[in-house]
Motif scaffolding. Structure first.
Motif, PDB file in Angstrom:
ATOM      1  N   LEU A   8       0.775  -1.154  -0.013  1.00 53.29           N
ATOM      2  CA  LEU A   8       0.106  -0.088  -0.052  1.00 53.29           C
ATOM      3  C   LEU A   8       0.642   1.204  -0.013  1.00 53.29           C
ATOM      4  O   LEU A   8       0.446   2.258  -0.748  1.00 53.29           O
ATOM      5  N   TRP A  14       0.130   4.311  -6.481  1.00 54.78           N
ATOM      6  CA  TRP A  14      -0.869   5.359  -6.109  1.00 54.78           C
ATOM      7  C   TRP A  14      -0.715   6.135  -7.487  1.00 54.78           C
ATOM      8  O   TRP A  14      -1.536   7.215  -7.192  1.00 54.78           O
ATOM      9  N   ILE A  20      -4.147   3.014  -7.209  1.00 50.04           N
ATOM     10  CA  ILE A  20      -5.289   2.823  -5.975  1.00 50.04           C
ATOM     11  C   ILE A  20      -6.271   4.003  -6.207  1.00 50.04           C
ATOM     12  O   ILE A  20      -7.459   3.833  -6.011  1.00 50.04           O
ATOM     13  N   LEU A  24     -10.158   3.146  -6.424  1.00 50.03           N
ATOM     14  CA  LEU A  24     -10.931   3.701  -5.435  1.00 50.03           C
ATOM     15  C   LEU A  24     -12.092   4.318  -6.129  1.00 50.03           C
ATOM     16  O   LEU A  24     -13.273   4.416  -5.736  1.00 50.03           O
ATOM     17  N   LEU A 173     -11.945  -1.600  -6.737  1.00 50.42           N
ATOM     18  CA  LEU A 173     -11.016  -2.440  -5.867  1.00 50.42           C
ATOM     19  C   LEU A 173     -10.783  -3.964  -5.930  1.00 50.42           C
ATOM     20  O   LEU A 173      -9.759  -4.266  -5.569  1.00 50.42           O
ATOM     21  N   ALA A 191      -3.696  -6.165   0.484  1.00 47.51           N
ATOM     22  CA  ALA A 191      -3.762  -4.772   0.160  1.00 47.51           C
ATOM     23  C   ALA A 191      -5.278  -4.146  -0.384  1.00 47.51           C
ATOM     24  O   ALA A 191      -5.965  -3.226   0.250  1.00 47.51           O
ATOM     25  N   LEU A 195      -8.266  -2.064   1.663  1.00 42.81           N
ATOM     26  CA  LEU A 195      -8.527  -0.918   0.935  1.00 42.81           C
ATOM     27  C   LEU A 195     -10.258  -0.928   1.253  1.00 42.81           C
ATOM     28  O   LEU A 195     -10.721   0.042   1.387  1.00 42.81           O
ATOM     29  N   LEU A 199     -12.485   1.781   3.207  1.00 42.40           N
ATOM     30  CA  LEU A 199     -13.526   2.461   2.397  1.00 42.40           C
ATOM     31  C   LEU A 199     -14.787   2.007   3.111  1.00 42.40           C
ATOM     32  O   LEU A 199     -15.703   3.063   3.503  1.00 42.40           O
TER      33      LEU A 199
END
Ligand SMILES: Nc1ncnc2c1ncn2[C@@H]1O[C@H](COP(=O)(O)OP(=O)(O)O)[C@@H](O)[C@H]1O
Ligand SMILES: [Mg+2]
Lengths: 237, 360
Positions: A8, A14, A20, A24, A173, A191, A195, A199
């Motif tokens: 992560l 990212w 991510i 997301l 995700l 991971a 996530l 969330l």
């Protein structure tokens, strides 16, 4: 666990269309669309059932059946069965998730309306409110806390289950899970799971706050007042 | 005028709640439906504003059949006050009172001003305007209920045991308040209660109902008290027992008035020359109040309506702040009767007590 966290924290994960933030947002978009569609259908039906006190048995039975539905099985079935299913993967995904989200929202709506004191509704009718006015000015505001409660549990289920959208090559995700599975990339799977859980927790908190905010002031007063009211106030005419 | 014309109501489950009921209720007066639970009072009341539809028969308001009117329009013309106020818990006192005027598109400022006015009418401090129903006492809630019922300035006010759930002292206040409001506003009020004392206190006309909405007796409180139509009525109004069955007893040269429960209600003050003798009624029964019996026909302040005298030669002054002091059953020497409460009872004795029939 640590591997998952390390994965992560890796900045490389990212950015980009497979990063991510993108996943997301995709996940949120699927969840939001689902709740919107299911909300419209289930609220309309639930408020109608609560107000008229009719059709409850039918809906309770139907909800039970829907809850028992195998999500993944239905998803694949719809995707394969219908021509558009594989090309427009969003449609079978939404169908499955909406079907999943309807029962809790429906239950919240009719339970909310049924929880309103019948004397309050009766008095409103005797005063000359139309049925529509009774629904929107009396039953709906008083049912709101339970309605939000229903939306909240629907949201939790949808956030968790939206991961399966990735199974038919949609975003969200879930991709971290399904992409990692054949590669046995356990840190990435972990991971992804973390996530989803994070969330869900954040959204849950959000709904909790909304649920508090929609509690009508007078109803809050009714709850707080039982303790704070002084004896003289209580006996004064 | 409200007219019930051969009204029957059978509920879907087969219950015959009202069986062929006919009655005319005069305008600008209070008619009380009184009867034990299940006698059909609420059903009768709710057929007036079409909250319940009769199975057969007609209800006319000023010669107009309510069945021909739109129920919502009809209800907005009629005030309705129920036992547990039925206030909207999520609206303030002011919003509750102004609910129907606002639905009727009365401008907001006007509706608010009128709501404040009504709060004053029903004896509510305007500081309570912003409170929610849960922040009020039971008595205050009922006052809001009455104010809301009056908000559209209806000709008709329907009240279903409005004071049934508040404690006796507050109930007493609310009853007096209603009478005061009625003196000012003169509405056509239909009032439902199972409390016969309340019925006699408030009613210009009282309808005693037995099961199935059968009229056991209809008349003014005086007519009913002085002439119960049946054993059932006599029993229901408690004519032969309790506070209404007064007898006289001699004790140490004075005449005591004793009620049917054995409680001493007062002293018959025939021998005092110095004016009326005030005797506090014994016990906790606030309905009994204070009875003053005396021989002088002196003018007393606050003389509402003189009582109607049966057979006595001397006219007494009768001062009652409420109706139906009861019936004093005897032939001569009328006493002054001053009672702050209704229906002190029937004085059933042979000596020195005249028949006094009071109206409010
Ligand atoms: N909605 C209803 N369905 C079936 N029976 C009813 C209903 N409302 C009242 N009843 C019955 O009708 C009778 C009269 O009721 P009601 O008018 O409420 O009496 P009261 O107000 O004098 O206590 C009772 O036997 C009651 O059980
Ligand atoms: Mg009743």
């Amino acid at each position: 666990m640590l591997d998952g966290l390390n994965w992560l924290l890796d900045p490389a994960h990212w950015t980009g269309s497979r990063g991510i933030p993108t996943r997301l947002l995709e996940h949120l978009a699927i969840t939001g669309m689902t709740l919107l569609i299911a909300g419209v259908i289930a609220l309309a039906a639930g408020l109608a059932i609560g107000h008229t006190r009719r059709g409850r048995g039918l809906v309770v039975g139907l909800s039970g059946a829907l809850r028992a539905m195998p999500t993944l099985g239905l998803l694949v079935f719809i995707a394969v069965q219908f021509g558009f299913g594989v090309r427009l993967a969003i449609i079978p995904t939404l169908i499955v998730l909406v079907v999943l989200a309807i029962p809790p929202i429906l239950a919240g709506a009719y339970a909310g309306v049924e929880s309103v004191d019948p004397a309050t509704v009766d008095a409103s009718r005797a005063l000359g409110l139309t049925e529509w006015q009774i629904l929107w000015r009396v039953e709906f505001p008083l049912a709101l806390p339970l309605i939000v409660g229903g939306l909240r549990s629907a949201m939790l289920q949808v956030v968790a289950t939206a991961t399966v959208a990735a199974y038919i090559s949609l975003g969200g995700l879930g991709r971290f899970l399904f992409d990692a599975l054949p590669l046995r990339d356990y840190p990435q799977m972990l991971a992804g799971a973390l996530l989803v859980a994070a969330l869900a927790l954040i959204l849950d908190l959000l709904f909790l706050l909304v649920g508090k905010a929609v509690l009508p002031t007078g109803v809050r007063a009714a709850r707080g007042n039982r303790r704070s009211k002084t004896p003289t106030e209580r006996t004064a005419a | 005028m409200i007219e019930f014309d051969g009204i029957s109501k059978r509920f879907p489950d087969g219950t015959l709640a009202v069986d062929n009921f006919s009655l005319r209720l005069p305008s600008r007066e209070i008619t009380v439906f009184v009867g034990s639970s299940g006698s059909g009072k609420t059903t009768l009341l709710r057929m007036i504003n079409r909250m319940v539809e009769p199975t057969s028969g007609r209800i006319l308001i000023d010669d107009e059949d309510v069945a021909s009117l739109n129920p919502v329009t009809l209800r907005r013309r009629i005030g309705y006050v129920m036992q547990n106020s039925g206030l909207l818990p999520h609206r303030t006192v002011l919003q509750n009172i102004a609910t129907v005027p606002l639905l009727n598109r009365v401008p907001k400022a006007e509706a608010v001003a009128r709501a404040h006015e009504l709060m004053e009418t029903v004896g509510l401090d305007s500081a309570l305007a912003k409170r929610y129903p849960a922040e009020l006492s039971g008595g205050q809630q009922q006052r809001v209920g009455v104010a809301r019922g009056l908000a559209v300035n209806p000709n008709i006010l329907l009240m279903d045991e409005p004071f049934g759930a508040v404690d006796p002292i507050v109930r007493r206040e609310l009853q007096e308040e209603l009478l005061r409001i009625q003196r000012e506003l003169a509405k056509t009020i239909v009032f439902v209660t199972h409390d016969i004392d309340e019925a006699f206190l408030l009613g210009d006309h009282v309808t005693i109902l037995s099961r199935g909405g059968h009229v056991a007796q209809h008349g003014s409180p005086d007519e009913i008290l002085s002439n119960p139509a049946s054993e059932f009525v006599a029993d229901f109004i408690g004519a032969d027992r309790g506070r209404r069955a007064l007898t006289l007893r001699q004790s140490e040269g004075r005449t005591l008035v004793v009620d049917g429960t054995g409680r001493i209600a007062g002293v018959l003050g025939a021998e005092t020359a110095t004016g009326p003798v005030s005797v506090g009624a014994g016990g906790r029964d606030e309905h009994l109040g204070e009875i003053t019996l005396g021989t002088e026909a002196a003018d007393l302040p606050g003389l509402d309506t003189p009582g109607e005298l049966g057979s006595s030669s001397e006219a007494p002054g009768v001062d009652t702040t409420s109706p139906n002091s009861g019936e004093l059953g005897s032939e001569n020497e009328a006493p002054e009767v001053d009672t702050t409460s209704p229906n002190s009872g029937e004085l059933g004795s042979e000596n020195e007590a005249p028949e006094v029939d009071t109206t409010r």
